[in-house]
Design a protein around this motif. Structure first.
Motif, PDB file in Angstrom:
ATOM      1  N   PRO A  27      -6.796   9.041   0.923  1.00  0.00           N
ATOM      2  CA  PRO A  27      -6.115   7.746   0.875  1.00  0.00           C
ATOM      3  C   PRO A  27      -7.049   6.612   1.263  1.00  0.00           C
ATOM      4  O   PRO A  27      -7.925   6.764   2.112  1.00  0.00           O
ATOM      5  CB  PRO A  27      -4.997   7.901   1.909  1.00  0.00           C
ATOM      6  CG  PRO A  27      -5.526   8.917   2.868  1.00  0.00           C
ATOM      7  CD  PRO A  27      -6.353   9.864   2.054  1.00  0.00           C
ATOM      8  N   ARG A  31      -3.903   1.487   1.578  1.00  0.00           N
ATOM      9  CA  ARG A  31      -2.687   2.222   1.220  1.00  0.00           C
ATOM     10  C   ARG A  31      -2.120   2.922   2.452  1.00  0.00           C
ATOM     11  O   ARG A  31      -0.909   2.877   2.706  1.00  0.00           O
ATOM     12  CB  ARG A  31      -2.996   3.235   0.122  1.00  0.00           C
ATOM     13  CG  ARG A  31      -1.813   4.110  -0.266  1.00  0.00           C
ATOM     14  CD  ARG A  31      -2.208   5.079  -1.378  1.00  0.00           C
ATOM     15  NE  ARG A  31      -1.150   6.031  -1.644  1.00  0.00           N
ATOM     16  CZ  ARG A  31      -0.099   5.801  -2.405  1.00  0.00           C
ATOM     17  NH1 ARG A  31       0.030   4.629  -2.987  1.00  0.00           N
ATOM     18  NH2 ARG A  31       0.822   6.724  -2.603  1.00  0.00           N
ATOM     19  N   LEU A  32      -2.975   3.575   3.211  1.00  0.00           N
ATOM     20  CA  LEU A  32      -2.511   4.284   4.393  1.00  0.00           C
ATOM     21  C   LEU A  32      -1.931   3.313   5.422  1.00  0.00           C
ATOM     22  O   LEU A  32      -0.892   3.582   6.033  1.00  0.00           O
ATOM     23  CB  LEU A  32      -3.657   5.080   5.017  1.00  0.00           C
ATOM     24  CG  LEU A  32      -3.306   5.875   6.273  1.00  0.00           C
ATOM     25  CD1 LEU A  32      -2.271   6.934   5.967  1.00  0.00           C
ATOM     26  CD2 LEU A  32      -4.562   6.513   6.866  1.00  0.00           C
ATOM     27  N   LEU A  35       1.582   2.039   4.254  1.00  0.00           N
ATOM     28  CA  LEU A  35       2.605   3.076   4.394  1.00  0.00           C
ATOM     29  C   LEU A  35       2.893   3.369   5.871  1.00  0.00           C
ATOM     30  O   LEU A  35       4.050   3.572   6.260  1.00  0.00           O
ATOM     31  CB  LEU A  35       2.160   4.353   3.681  1.00  0.00           C
ATOM     32  CG  LEU A  35       2.232   4.331   2.159  1.00  0.00           C
ATOM     33  CD1 LEU A  35       1.601   5.583   1.572  1.00  0.00           C
ATOM     34  CD2 LEU A  35       3.677   4.214   1.699  1.00  0.00           C
ATOM     35  N   ALA A 107       4.123   9.576   5.930  1.00  0.00           N
ATOM     36  CA  ALA A 107       3.295   8.499   5.384  1.00  0.00           C
ATOM     37  C   ALA A 107       1.874   8.980   5.114  1.00  0.00           C
ATOM     38  O   ALA A 107       1.266   8.614   4.096  1.00  0.00           O
ATOM     39  CB  ALA A 107       3.273   7.316   6.355  1.00  0.00           C
ATOM     40  N   ALA A 111       0.303   9.052   1.419  1.00  0.00           N
ATOM     41  CA  ALA A 111      -0.840   8.170   1.164  1.00  0.00           C
ATOM     42  C   ALA A 111      -1.869   8.841   0.276  1.00  0.00           C
ATOM     43  O   ALA A 111      -2.578   8.164  -0.474  1.00  0.00           O
ATOM     44  CB  ALA A 111      -1.484   7.743   2.481  1.00  0.00           C
ATOM     45  N   ARG A 112      -1.963  10.145   0.330  1.00  0.00           N
ATOM     46  CA  ARG A 112      -2.880  10.837  -0.588  1.00  0.00           C
ATOM     47  C   ARG A 112      -2.114  11.602  -1.667  1.00  0.00           C
ATOM     48  O   ARG A 112      -2.626  12.554  -2.256  1.00  0.00           O
ATOM     49  CB  ARG A 112      -3.819  11.756   0.168  1.00  0.00           C
ATOM     50  CG  ARG A 112      -3.195  12.926   0.882  1.00  0.00           C
ATOM     51  CD  ARG A 112      -4.303  13.769   1.491  1.00  0.00           C
ATOM     52  NE  ARG A 112      -3.793  14.934   2.200  1.00  0.00           N
ATOM     53  CZ  ARG A 112      -4.575  15.825   2.779  1.00  0.00           C
ATOM     54  NH1 ARG A 112      -5.886  15.675   2.743  1.00  0.00           N
ATOM     55  NH2 ARG A 112      -4.067  16.853   3.410  1.00  0.00           N
ATOM     56  N   ALA A 181      -2.659  12.913   6.357  1.00  0.00           N
ATOM     57  CA  ALA A 181      -3.583  12.127   5.542  1.00  0.00           C
ATOM     58  C   ALA A 181      -4.924  12.795   5.307  1.00  0.00           C
ATOM     59  O   ALA A 181      -5.566  12.552   4.289  1.00  0.00           O
ATOM     60  CB  ALA A 181      -3.821  10.762   6.196  1.00  0.00           C
TER      61      ALA A 181
END
Length: 255
Positions: A27, A31-32, A35, A107, A111-112, A181
């Protein structure tokens, strides 16, 4: 067989195993972070609403039933009241830990773009979060009773007690985000980020409490008004999410 005949080519499939699996997407920080912040805010809101539904149900009133209470009666009433506060606070922070651990774990996996990792990390995060929240309360709130008896409005006591509770919850939630993640190797960075974010969140809550809720006893483990309690949940949860996301570092790729 003539000299020009050759064996037909044989197609070989690469051996199956972890080293030949397609790597999961890593990610991006943006983005991470987005989220994680959304998950933190939702978890804080959900735990606050759940806390309000049970607030005051476990603690008896600190008043004598008739006339003047004897020292023995006062001691019994105080002990009963503190047991109620301890039970209610354990539930409140257990809910926060479970909600935040599950939300940040999910999350991290999302994210990935890995629903499987999101589900596993969310389940582990919820278990770690509720255990961290309840254990922290059982240890620190007993200490808070003694500290507040000496200095009812002590800011140092508030930072110590609230910081310890939030720090353990932040560690559990940060570990869940790192697991979702980036796998196990990403847990330490996100865990440390969650702890740092928790401490920052507690300090921010005390500043906001002094400015916006000066009469709501925000130095206690649980404030006395819904608005102050909501501010505590949202601030701590959002800073834990931000800290865990900033602390996360994708593990180096294998050759």
């Amino acid at each position: 067989m003539s000299s020009i005949d050759v064996d037909p080519p044989v197609e070989t499939a690469p051996p199956s195993g972890p080293s030949f699996e397609a790597p999961r997407e890593r990610p991006s920080k943006a983005r991470l972070g987005a989220l994680a912040l959304a998950a933190g805010l939702l978890a804080g809101l959900a735990s606050w609403l759940a806390e309000e539904s049970i607030h005051g149900r476990f603690r008896p009133p600190l008043t004598a039933t008739a006339g003047f209470a004897t020292p023995a009666e006062t001691a019994v009433a105080t002990a009963s009241y503190r047991r109620g506060v301890l039970a209610e606070t354990s539930i409140a922070f257990g809910l926060l830990g479970a909600a935040l651990g599950a939300a940040l774990g999910a999350a991290g996996g999302l994210a990935r773009r890995s629903p499987r990792d999101a589900g596993v990390a969310a389940a582990l995060g919820a278990a770690l979060g509720v255990a961290a929240g309840v254990a922290a309360v059982q240890i620190t709130v007993r200490l808070a009773f003694r500290l507040l008896a000496q200095d009812e409005d002590g800011l140092e006591a508030a930072l110590l007690v609230q910081g310890a509770i939030a720090g353990l919850i932040g560690a559990a939630a940060g570990a869940a985000l790192g697991l979702g993640a980036g796998g196990r190797r990403a847990v330490p960075q996100a865990l440390v980020g969650g702890v740092v974010g928790a401490v920052v969140g507690v300090v921010a809550y005390q500043v906001v409490g002094a400015l916006m809720f000066p009469l709501d006893e925000t130095t206690r483990p649980v404030a006395i008004t819904p608005a102050a309690r909501g501010a505590a949940q949202l601030l701590v949860a959002s800073f834990i999410a931000i800290g865990a996301a900033l602390g996360f570092a994708p593990p180096p790729s294998k050759a």
